[in-house]
Design an enzyme around this catalytic site. Structure first.
Site, mmCIF file in Angstrom:
data_model
loop_
_atom_site.group_PDB
_atom_site.id
_atom_site.type_symbol
_atom_site.label_atom_id
_atom_site.label_comp_id
_atom_site.label_asym_id
_atom_site.label_seq_id
_atom_site.Cartn_x
_atom_site.Cartn_y
_atom_site.Cartn_z
ATOM 1 N N HIS A 1 0.835 -1.198 0.000
ATOM 2 C CA HIS A 1 0.000 0.000 0.000
ATOM 3 C C HIS A 1 0.871 1.250 0.000
ATOM 4 O O HIS A 1 1.959 1.277 0.584
ATOM 5 C CB HIS A 1 -0.916 0.000 1.220
ATOM 6 C CG HIS A 1 -2.094 0.913 1.082
ATOM 7 N ND1 HIS A 1 -1.998 2.291 1.199
ATOM 8 C CD2 HIS A 1 -3.402 0.648 0.826
ATOM 9 C CE1 HIS A 1 -3.194 2.823 1.021
ATOM 10 N NE2 HIS A 1 -4.064 1.852 0.791
ATOM 11 N N HIS A 2 0.354 2.302 -0.643
ATOM 12 C CA HIS A 2 1.084 3.569 -0.686
ATOM 13 C C HIS A 2 1.268 4.157 0.720
ATOM 14 O O HIS A 2 2.149 4.986 0.944
ATOM 15 C CB HIS A 2 0.325 4.561 -1.573
ATOM 16 C CG HIS A 2 1.219 5.495 -2.325
ATOM 17 N ND1 HIS A 2 2.427 5.936 -1.839
ATOM 18 C CD2 HIS A 2 1.062 6.097 -3.540
ATOM 19 C CE1 HIS A 2 2.985 6.761 -2.710
ATOM 20 N NE2 HIS A 2 2.185 6.863 -3.745
ATOM 21 N N ALA A 3 0.455 3.738 1.678
ATOM 22 C CA ALA A 3 0.650 4.181 3.051
ATOM 23 C C ALA A 3 1.940 3.628 3.644
ATOM 24 O O ALA A 3 2.485 4.180 4.596
ATOM 25 C CB ALA A 3 -0.531 3.753 3.920
#
Length: 451
Positions: A136-138
């Protein structure tokens, strides 16, 4: 436990704001030889987890966003949640692999578990197999995502030490931090507002100002398309040498050529200021090369799609990128994120939610250039022949392009919305032809290298 930085948490908020998007960043390794057995792959991946502690951690939010989300150990971690197996149907070619990649890009990662997954793709033509790694980009940006991918590959003697997890902070310390942030709010909020205005005024003005509509910007659906363009890194560098340009300049000039061709084929005028592109800029210090988080800012120049001459396009790209960097856009946005660290998370979360729901019409594309590994990689002792980068689409951007170097190849991974980009192959073809045009023009300017 450690808190997510504002930008890390912001990607979760952006994903929540649009049910049509999935913000997973991926890399696809194409390997020689047959795929490993399930037991072999599981044993290998289990050993890799010891080098990356974040892969055993999930995100836990707080009620009403009182505090920032935190990374915490998943008490029920099960590797089976994160590994899938699939096999390509006949003719087992790259087009079939691209369809699998597009499907994976469309599916969200499970928030109840650590935010990553691997997909083993068997029966790829040419006695090959592939491994799709998605996070995830998080958790990662482009550079830390590639770092994660490298650390999942077989280690070498000079590999850096295992990732050090940030020091855990207990509930009392986190509540103390929250109290301090609230106390600082009268000072921090005005600073944040001024910083935000300074860095985002150009974007906001362009978004609300009257402008011609473009098929590159608009609502997106849930399904994806994915294609690939390739170029010789040596040839790209030759073009850069001939015209005093960087590899990134040459890549953007080829992307400009591709969007110009796409607009013309769609019957749209490739006029000046028609294509504004978001270009992420890394602000990661060398000491943080192996930290899994987001440390990026951005510039947003217009691509010179109005230029019909390839050399003039390259010169215009070089000048515009230099102008935006000199204007300090990336530094201003970085400062805004630094100030956001001192705000209560609820304020930051609200800002990202509003951004996710705002129908921006200014930016029409995104291109990010990520330096790839400088060594030959292996996965479970299988040589990695090629790495295909893949990034998500969001915020009305119907196409995005990830550029990755590996050995002597520059690969452009192009993601598109399924319904509105049925002609996405035009972009791949346009990039390759754009580089060929520049290489032909540069041939007469370079000294003869032949003996």
């Amino acid at each position: 436990m450690s808190e997510l930085h504002p930008l890390d948490g912001g990607f979760l908020e952006l994903e929540d704001a649009d049910r049509h998007i999935s913000l997973g960043i991926g890399a696809v390794a194409v390997m020689a030889g047959p795929a490993p057995t399930r037991s072999e792959f599981t044993d290998w991946l289990t050993a890799c987890l010891d080098r990356v502690g974040r892969l055993r951690e999930r995100v836990r939010g707080s009620r009403w966003d009182v505090a920032a989300p935190v990374w915490e150990a998943d008490p029920h971690f099960d590797l089976a949640h994160h590994v899938r197996w699939t096999a390509l149907p006949e003719p087992n070619d790259e087009s079939a692999l691209r369809e699998v990649i597009a499907t994976e890009l469309a599916e969200r990662l499970d928030r109840d578990h650590p935010l990553w997954r691997c997909v083993v793709v068997e029966h790829l033509a040419g006695d090959r197999w592939a491994l799709i790694v998605q996070a995830h980009h998080a958790m990662v940006d482009g550079i830390s995502g590639m770092t994660l991918f490298e650390r999942l590959c077989d280690p070498v003697d000079d590999e850096p030490a295992a990732e050090a997890s940030p020091k855990s902070r207990g509930p009392a310390a986190r509540w103390f931090d929250l109290t301090v942030r609230v106390a600082r709010l009268p000072v921090a909020a005005p600073r944040w507002a001024i910083s935000t205005a300074r860095s985002l005024v150009p974007v906001v003005f362009a978004a609300v100002a009257p402008s011609g509509s473009s098929s590159l910007n608009g609502p997106i659906g849930r399904q994806r398309r994915y294609v690939v363009a390739r170029a010789s890194l040596t040839e790209v560098r030759e073009v850069g040498t001939a015209y005093s340009a960087s590899v990134n300049d040459v890549a953007l000039a080829a992307i400009t050529s591709a969007y110009r061709t796409l607009l013309i084929r769609r019957g749209e005028d490739p006029a000046a200021r028609r294509v504004r592109i978001l270009i992420p800029v890394s602000v990661r210090e060398s000491t943080a090369d192996h930290v899994l988080d987001n440390r990026v800012s951005a510039i947003i120049p217009h691509l010179p799609v109005e230029e019909s001459d390839p050399v003039a396009r390259l010169a215009a790209v070089h000048a515009r990128v230099a102008h935006h960097r000199a204007r300090g856009e990336a530094d201003a946005e970085r400062s805004m994120l630094v100030v956001a660290e001192s705000l209560p998370y609820a304020v930051v979360a609200l800002a990202f939610r509003l951004a996710g729901r705002f129908p921006q019409r200014s930016v029409t594309a995104l291109a990010t250039n990520v330096p790839g590994p400088n060594r030959r990689l292996t996965v479970n002792r299988c040589p990695v022949l090629e790495i295909l980068p893949c990034i998500p689409i969001a915020m009305r951007l119907r196409t995005t392009i990830a550029i990755l170097s590996y050995e002597d190849r520059l690969v452009f991974g192009i993601t598109g919305d399924y319904d509105t980009t049925p002609d996405i192959d035009v972009l791949a073809e346009g990039i390759e032809s754009g580089i060929s045009e520049l290489l032909a023009s540069a041939a007469g300017r370079l000294p003869d290298q032949r003996g």
